[in-house]
Design an enzyme around this catalytic site. Structure first.
Site, mmCIF file in Angstrom:
data_model
loop_
_atom_site.group_PDB
_atom_site.id
_atom_site.type_symbol
_atom_site.label_atom_id
_atom_site.label_comp_id
_atom_site.label_asym_id
_atom_site.label_seq_id
_atom_site.Cartn_x
_atom_site.Cartn_y
_atom_site.Cartn_z
ATOM 1 N N ALA A 63 41.724 43.625 38.624
ATOM 2 C CA ALA A 63 40.681 43.923 37.642
ATOM 3 C C ALA A 63 41.322 44.241 36.300
ATOM 4 C CB ALA A 63 39.815 45.079 38.130
ATOM 5 N N ASN A 64 40.520 44.715 35.360
ATOM 6 C CA ASN A 64 41.056 45.131 34.060
ATOM 7 C C ASN A 64 40.203 46.274 33.523
ATOM 8 O OD1 ASN A 64 38.860 44.008 32.267
ATOM 9 N ND2 ASN A 64 39.499 42.140 33.313
#
Ligand code: CTP
Ligand code: CA
Length: 218
Positions: A33-34
């Protein structure tokens, strides 16, 4: 009329907005993810709806309420997001604010266990939604991308605009605390050149961008 009523500048127009991160599963309990919070994209969707647009908001996993008057489609992966954008076409404009994961892995069906060795993840590149829209047969009249950069912000954004075939790139410097924060300082890169906007709350960036979109497609 009250200030809560749409002034209708964008009535009859359909705008697709992507927002948030994507999650790319590694196994049933882990993902890539980020740090995207979705705040800027959700604010843009809200501002466009206030101008009377029909807004389809394709959102990755975020902890935000759906803005008033917005049709929301929740997705998890980049490929889900690409399919949801495609399903929402045609549109007069698309504003792709999502921080799409560049890579995915072939997920394991069962939880990867610690063994004697460290597992290695084989990465595959995700589809580029913006570049695909730009080249596709149903290209929205106005295509707006975002570019979150830590270095050479304007040069990178200008190159990105050309490479991806976007009309505008909204560039910002994310080396500080922009990701997840309340404020944003952006640069609007278009054929006409580069506009530097002062730092302001993300809601204000959204309102100003929505006004510009209305000028372009109303
Ligand atoms: N974007 C997209 N699909 C992807 C990757 C990015 O639609 N698979 C869109 C983003 O929503 C954004 C724009 O493209 O509007 C620029 O994203 P960015 O990550 O800055 O561009 P990349 O080409 O992935 O370049 P970088 O190597 O800097 O990550
Ligand atoms: Ca990227």
């Amino acid at each position: 009329s009250t200030s809560l009523e749409a002034n209708g500048e964008l009535r009859g127009r359909h705008v697709i907005v992507t927002a948030g991160p994507t999650h790319e599963p590694i196994d049933p309990v882990r993902y890539i993810a980020n740090r995207s919070s979705g705040k800027q994209g959700f604010a843009i969707a809200a501002a466009l709806a206030r101008l009377g647009a029909r807004v389809t908001l394709v959102s990755g996993p975020v902890a935000l309420p759906t803005p008033a008057g917005v049709d929301r489609v929740d997705v998890e992966t980049a490929r889900d997001m690409a399919a949801a954008v495609d399903a929402a076409l045609p549109a007069d404009a698309a504003v792709l604010v999502a921080a799409v994961a560049d890579w995915r892995v072939k997920p394991s069906g069962s939880k990867i266990k610690k063994q004697g060795t460290v597992p290695s993840l084989a990465l595959a590149e995700n589809p580029d939604i913006l570049a695909g829209l730009a080249r596709g047969p149903r290209r929205p009249r106005l295509l707006v991308g975002f570019a979150a950069e830590t270095d050479d912000v304007i040069a990178n954004a200008t190159a990105k605009r050309a490479r991806k075939g976007a009309d505008w790139i909204v560039a910002n410097d994310v080396s500080g605390d922009v990701m997840g924060g309340a404020d944003n300082r952006v640069h609007l890169v278009s054929e006409a050149g580069v506009e530097d906007w002062e730092e302001m709350p993300k809601e204000q960036v959204a309102a100003r961008l929505a006004d510009r979109i209305a000028d372009a497609i109303a």
